[in-house]
Write an enzyme that holds these catalytic residues in place. Sequence first.
Site, PDB file in Angstrom:
ATOM      1  CE1 TYR A 118      -3.397   2.786   1.034  1.00  0.00           C
ATOM      2  CE2 TYR A 118      -1.624   3.674   2.252  1.00  0.00           C
ATOM      3  CZ  TYR A 118      -3.049   3.611   1.611  1.00  0.00           C
ATOM      4  OH  TYR A 118      -3.814   4.836   1.825  1.00  0.00           O
ATOM      5  CD  GLU A 206      -6.258   5.110  -0.775  1.00  0.00           C
ATOM      6  OE1 GLU A 206      -5.764   4.865   0.454  1.00  0.00           O
ATOM      7  OE2 GLU A 206      -7.050   5.317  -1.295  1.00  0.00           O
TER       8      GLU A 206
END
Length: 397
Positions: A118, A206
Amino acid sequence: MNLHEYQGKEILASFGVRVQRGIVAHNAKEAVDAAKQLTQETGTSWHVIKAQIHAGGRGKGGGVKLAKNLQEVESIAGSIIGMNLITPQTSATGKKVHQVLVAEDVYYPGDSEPNEFYMSVLLNRSTGRNMIMYSTEGGMDIEQVAEETPHLIFTEEIDPSTGLLPFQARKVAFNLGLSGAAFKEMTRFVSALYKAYVESDANLFEINPVLKTSDDKVMAVDAKVSIDDNALFRRKQYAEMRDLREESPIEVEARAVGLNYVDLDGNVGCMVNGAGLAMATMDLIKMAGGEPANFLDVGGTADAKRVEEAFRIILKDPAVKAILINIFGGIVRCDRVAQGVVDAYKNMGDAIKVPIIVRLQGTNAELAKEIIDNSGLAVHSAVQFQEAADKVKEVLA
């Protein structure tokens, strides 16, 4: 301004970030043609069909599926396009899917196991610095990771005077447990990602997941991107990416007439000047037993035309049972605002069917109260904050 995944990937690729390649399709036939083109260009035999909406959790709602042949590409794309996709980030009715991204399969076998990470770049408002947040736990909800295993989330703050330094990119790669070719790939990925964030005037980049492939390439498999609205005047190429179908129709209309409006789920419409006062007004409504139906900042001018536009927008929400107008008369005089409210009310005639509470404070506040009280209209006036709260409670009872 939120972007679709494929648009975010276009921006990333323009800054040298490696991305999972894909082609947008608006119907099943286009999806099959896209799959054939990808096979020719990349050699992939499997394809991932991804619904393009402004919401996360698409896979959980059935909006991301793997197709192992062209027949499955056609079938899956046909079932996803046109559906109302419900995810943890949409309303109960979901969002209609108008297009899909047909992407290459990047989870191919090789010398090492693929790993998912991530990574996001955003502003840390408490320090006033940009921050890279990253974790070894990619491909899952970062909120869940933060709650259950917070020690697996790392952050790297960037000094705005120096920008991202090489040792910081290497630190990210090291903390993710990479070595060799994958380590070098990740340092390049981090540097290019940060450059994309800064030079596109983004609020958020993101990437979940960032994938280390079986042959040690590092790429963005997904992309959630938000561009700062205030920077669009100098990023016109990104302004053209705005998909109004993904935004609230009321918010789109409000923006067109210069009103700052955010749609909420309550029953009391708000018309306020100034963001701080608007937040305080929403607190006031909740304390009075109601729920704010919107955030609406009319700005420094509150003449009859502007007030009427605000009325019409607020009343488009059928859940609104009352409207609270809370204006501080600093630059604009309260008596002018009061006259604007009265004129707008008269112009709209029977269109206003809910009680209205007007609280005006500041220059000529008492005169403004007289104008409201002597108008003969079904408008409740107030001067003090608590007085306005009591009247909201009274009309909702």
